[in-house]
Design an enzyme around this catalytic site. Structure first.
Site, short mmCIF file in Angstrom:
data_model
loop_
_atom_site.label_atom_id
_atom_site.label_comp_id
_atom_site.label_asym_id
_atom_site.label_seq_id
_atom_site.Cartn_x
_atom_site.Cartn_y
_atom_site.Cartn_z
CB SER A 86 -0.91 -0.01 1.24
OG SER A 86 -1.62 1.20 1.37
N GLY A 87 0.74 2.08 -1.01
CA GLY A 87 1.58 3.26 -1.12
C GLY A 87 1.06 4.42 -0.29
CE LYS A 165 -1.78 -3.04 -4.41
NZ LYS A 165 -1.56 -1.72 -3.82
NE ARG A 197 -9.53 3.05 -3.13
CZ ARG A 197 -8.85 4.01 -3.73
NH1 ARG A 197 -7.59 3.81 -4.08
NH2 ARG A 197 -9.40 5.20 -3.96
CB SER A 235 -4.38 -1.24 -1.08
OG SER A 235 -3.35 -0.50 -1.69
NE ARG A 332 -1.71 7.34 1.73
CZ ARG A 332 -2.12 7.35 0.47
NH1 ARG A 332 -3.13 6.57 0.11
NH2 ARG A 332 -1.56 8.13 -0.43
CB SER A 351 -4.90 1.31 3.27
OG SER A 351 -5.27 1.26 1.92
N GLY A 352 -5.31 4.48 2.21
CA GLY A 352 -6.26 5.51 1.76
C GLY A 352 -7.28 4.96 0.79
CD GLN A 357 -12.16 -0.02 1.31
OE1 GLN A 357 -11.07 -0.24 1.82
NE2 GLN A 357 -12.30 0.62 0.15
N GLY A 362 -15.29 7.59 7.25
CA GLY A 362 -14.69 6.76 8.29
C GLY A 362 -14.04 5.54 7.69
#
Length: 372
Positions: A86-87, A165, A197, A235, A332, A351-352, A357, A362
């Site tokens: 995760s970047g 992922k 995502r 992610s 993030r 993770s952004g 989710q 949130g």
């Protein structure tokens, strides 16, 4: 003779996305057997957007590192180990890898309760026109159920965190689909990350019984915010074509030295939700038991997003209107600081992009804690 699953986790700092010297040191010290590594969740210091190649760099480094230990070539590592990079380590977040090992032991557990278990699975590769649509939802749901079986989890209630992922659309993939006469969910490569995502998160929710299958459709993805999972973390990246799924939960008979619990942050500054998680699941008060938490906490795993209505607790935020820094990077940094203030550490997995989710603005949060 019965065998018992024993899962452990190590948080390893790194000086860059390809730096595995800390992992090598654990191996040389006898604290980690590379042959038992089943999953790696990494936080790399790229931008977390479409062109973040630190994720691919880290995954490639891990493949070459693990290949000789596993007796296979680098390309085959992906099929045996779930690599989720995760970047984005904005603000106080520290780049690191969370390394999960699993082995089967003869000695029965010395407790009567449930402990950490892990399972992994992969979907097939997706065609460009399938990303962000029901095909990805359904395939993800099937992979989550397969990972639950791999973990030995029978009840969805025992699943506490599902890390996925997923791929994204590039210009080349979009052009290829259009040349075949088919339309994709979006022609915006960055927006495709959200679609991928979101579809994957809905697949988690479908598998765990959190969303009604009758309400799911292509049109609901990224549009019906009432459909969400309290345990999905997804992610997106350029380094794969299908979804990788890691299920973390608890099961009786596990000989693991770890437990896991989850909660939902209602917004980006919900410290109360995180504190309640530590108190409810582990009986620890962040103020009274700060030293205990510092000693036993392995990691906090969380999602973060800029509230789509442009407000946090009634006050206007500007994250969505910043043309210089993407909103996911702001989120993030904000959530990372909130969690660090509770955990007292900065090597946290945040993770952004939290589409479907948790509630809008949130996101789910889980704590991995070593048993006293």
């Amino acid at each position: 003779m019965s065998r018992f699953q024993r899962v452990d986790a190590h948080v390893v700092p790194c000086q860059g996305p390809g730096d595995l010297s800390g992992v090598q040191a654990l191996i040389e010290a006898g604290r980690l057997d590379a042959r038992n590594i089943v999953a790696v969740m990494g936080k790399t210091e790229g931008n977390g957007c479409v062109n973040d190649h630190t994720r691919d760099f880290a995954a490639t480094a891990w493949c070459h590192f693990l290949a000789p230990h596993l007796g296979c070539d680098a390309q085959q590592v992906h099929a045996r180990v779930a690599l989720v990079m995760s970047g984005g380590t904005e603000g106080v977040l520290s780049p690191h890898f969370t390394v999960f090992t699993r082995e089967w032991v003869q000695a029965p557990p010395v407790h009567d309760g449930k402990r950490l278990v892990i399972g992994i699975a992969h979907t097939r590769d997706f065609a460009p026109e399938e990303m962000g649509r029901m095909a990805q939802v359904q395939a993800t749901a099937e992979a989550v159920q397969a990972a639950m079986r791999d973990a030995g989890i029978a009840a969805a209630a025992d699943v506490h965190f599902v890390q996925v992922k997923c791929p994204l659309l590039t210009s080349a993939k979009i052009d290829e689909a259009l040349a075949r006469g088919v339309e994709v969910a979006t022609r915006d490569t960055y927006e495709s990350m959200g679609y991928s995502r979101g579809a994957s998160a809905l697949g988690v929710g479908l598998a765990l019984g959190e969303v009604d299958a009758q309400r799911l459709s292509d049109a609901a993805i990224l549009r019906d915010a009432s459909l969400n999972s309290a345990r999905a973390s997804v992610s997106a990246g350029i380094e794969l074509e299908g979804n990788v799924v890691i299920v973390l939960g608890e099961a009786p008979g596990s000989a693991s030295p770890l437990r896991i619990g989850h909660a939902v942050m209602q917004d980006a500054v919900d410290t109360a939700g995180v504190c309640e998680l530590l108190q409810t699941h582990f009986g620890l008060d962040p103020r009274r038991d700060a030293a205990v938490i510092a000693a036993r906490l392995v990691n906090l795993l969380a999602k973060a997003e800029a509230s789509p209505d442009g407000r946090v607790r009634g006050a206007r935020h500007t994250m969505l209107n910043d043309s210089d820094i993407n909103a996911t990077r702001h989120a993030r940094a904000a959530v990372g600081a909130v969690l660090a203030s509770v955990a007292g550490r900065t090597a946290l997995y945040v993770s952004g992009g939290a589409e479907h989710q948790g509630p809008p603005g949130g996101g789910p949060v889980a704590a991995l804690m070593r048993v006293a």
